[in-house]
Design a protein around this motif. Sequence first.
Motif, PDB file in Angstrom:
ATOM      1  N   UNK A  90     -45.205   0.510  14.321  1.00 15.14           N
ATOM      2  CA  UNK A  90     -45.084   1.529  15.353  1.00 15.14           C
ATOM      3  C   UNK A  90     -44.467   0.956  16.617  1.00 15.14           C
ATOM      4  N   UNK A  91     -43.728   1.799  17.316  1.00 18.32           N
ATOM      5  CA  UNK A  91     -43.252   1.413  18.631  1.00 18.32           C
ATOM      6  C   UNK A  91     -44.320   1.665  19.678  1.00 18.32           C
ATOM      7  N   UNK A  92     -43.985   1.400  20.925  1.00 21.75           N
ATOM      8  CA  UNK A  92     -44.954   1.527  22.005  1.00 21.75           C
ATOM      9  C   UNK A  92     -45.027   2.953  22.553  1.00 21.75           C
ATOM     10  N   UNK A  93     -44.069   3.770  22.203  1.00 22.45           N
ATOM     11  CA  UNK A  93     -44.071   5.166  22.620  1.00 22.45           C
ATOM     12  C   UNK A  93     -43.220   5.437  23.846  1.00 22.45           C
ATOM     13  N   UNK A  94     -42.750   6.678  23.940  1.00 21.52           N
ATOM     14  CA  UNK A  94     -42.014   7.139  25.121  1.00 21.52           C
ATOM     15  C   UNK A  94     -42.522   8.540  25.458  1.00 21.52           C
ATOM     16  N   UNK A  95     -42.813   8.773  26.726  1.00 24.72           N
ATOM     17  CA  UNK A  95     -43.441  10.022  27.154  1.00 24.72           C
ATOM     18  C   UNK A  95     -42.410  11.124  27.341  1.00 24.72           C
ATOM     19  N   UNK A 154     -40.622  10.046  13.407  1.00 27.49           N
ATOM     20  CA  UNK A 154     -41.097  10.269  14.772  1.00 27.49           C
ATOM     21  C   UNK A 154     -42.434  11.003  14.685  1.00 27.49           C
ATOM     22  N   UNK A 155     -43.396  10.465  15.379  1.00 29.35           N
ATOM     23  CA  UNK A 155     -44.699  11.089  15.538  1.00 29.35           C
ATOM     24  C   UNK A 155     -44.893  11.398  17.016  1.00 29.35           C
ATOM     25  N   UNK A 156     -45.859  12.249  17.294  1.00 27.10           N
ATOM     26  CA  UNK A 156     -46.206  12.501  18.694  1.00 27.10           C
ATOM     27  C   UNK A 156     -47.709  12.689  18.827  1.00 27.10           C
ATOM     28  N   UNK A 157     -48.191  12.408  20.015  1.00 25.85           N
ATOM     29  CA  UNK A 157     -49.618  12.557  20.282  1.00 25.85           C
ATOM     30  C   UNK A 157     -49.810  13.079  21.698  1.00 25.85           C
ATOM     31  N   UNK A 158     -50.405  14.254  21.784  1.00 27.17           N
ATOM     32  CA  UNK A 158     -50.738  14.859  23.070  1.00 27.17           C
ATOM     33  C   UNK A 158     -52.159  14.455  23.452  1.00 27.17           C
ATOM     34  N   UNK A 159     -52.504  14.468  24.729  1.00 23.59           N
ATOM     35  CA  UNK A 159     -53.851  14.097  25.154  1.00 23.59           C
ATOM     36  C   UNK A 159     -54.924  14.922  24.443  1.00 23.59           C
ATOM     37  N   UNK A 160     -55.906  14.238  23.884  1.00 19.80           N
ATOM     38  CA  UNK A 160     -56.999  14.926  23.214  1.00 19.80           C
ATOM     39  C   UNK A 160     -56.688  15.424  21.816  1.00 19.80           C
ATOM     40  N   UNK A 161     -55.491  15.125  21.325  1.00 19.16           N
ATOM     41  CA  UNK A 161     -55.097  15.599  19.990  1.00 19.16           C
ATOM     42  C   UNK A 161     -54.778  14.423  19.076  1.00 19.16           C
ATOM     43  N   UNK A 191     -46.738  11.897  23.930  1.00 15.89           N
ATOM     44  CA  UNK A 191     -46.147  10.582  23.756  1.00 15.89           C
ATOM     45  C   UNK A 191     -45.499  10.578  22.373  1.00 15.89           C
ATOM     46  N   UNK A 192     -44.248  10.176  22.324  1.00 16.08           N
ATOM     47  CA  UNK A 192     -43.513  10.159  21.065  1.00 16.08           C
ATOM     48  C   UNK A 192     -43.368   8.721  20.571  1.00 16.08           C
ATOM     49  N   UNK A 193     -43.676   8.536  19.296  1.00 15.87           N
ATOM     50  CA  UNK A 193     -43.652   7.216  18.679  1.00 15.87           C
ATOM     51  C   UNK A 193     -42.688   7.178  17.504  1.00 15.87           C
ATOM     52  N   UNK A 194     -41.995   6.071  17.390  1.00 13.76           N
ATOM     53  CA  UNK A 194     -41.168   5.774  16.234  1.00 13.76           C
ATOM     54  C   UNK A 194     -42.024   4.956  15.264  1.00 13.76           C
ATOM     55  N   UNK A 195     -41.866   5.200  13.969  1.00 15.30           N
ATOM     56  CA  UNK A 195     -42.672   4.489  12.986  1.00 15.30           C
ATOM     57  C   UNK A 195     -41.855   4.198  11.734  1.00 15.30           C
ATOM     58  N   UNK A 229     -37.306   9.138  26.746  1.00 13.09           N
ATOM     59  CA  UNK A 229     -38.252  10.153  27.189  1.00 13.09           C
ATOM     60  C   UNK A 229     -38.065  10.472  28.664  1.00 13.09           C
ATOM     61  N   UNK A 230     -38.767  11.503  29.122  1.00 11.01           N
ATOM     62  CA  UNK A 230     -38.680  11.882  30.525  1.00 11.01           C
ATOM     63  C   UNK A 230     -39.236  13.269  30.756  1.00 11.01           C
TER      64      UNK A 230
END
Length: 127
Positions: A117-122, A36-43, A92-96, A9-10
């Motif tokens: 789940x992984x810890x996530x990468x931004x 791959x999942x992702x989560x944006x703030x508030x979503x 934040x992108x997560x591997x699952x 990420x970056x």
Amino acid sequence: QVQLVESGGGDVQAGGSLRLSCAASARTYNSACMAWFRQAPGKEREGVAFIAKVGGTGYSESVKGRFTIDKDSAKNTLYLQMNSLKPEDTAMYYCAADLWYGGTWCRSHNTASFDYWGQGTQVTVTR
């Protein structure tokens, strides 16, 4: 041992590319489905790309044609190639992994079906 560790990420400008990696333990890599999942703030967390043990893939409409999921069995690693990035891809992108013993395909795209789940990468995409 179950292990998922994301990297890659970056910060990137709109229109740019990033390649995310997820290093998995052998047991996790052989899951019925990895994603791959992702989560944006508030979503809510949303699934963006899925790959079955037998190789079939699926994508959310928001990333179809821009993102590609693949995996390397020699390295037990899952990848997400992201092209033509947009500011709305910021998250934040997560591997699952869905271990589903005996299964060989992605039975569901819902977060509840994924066991690990992984810890996530931004990923941050700027205009």
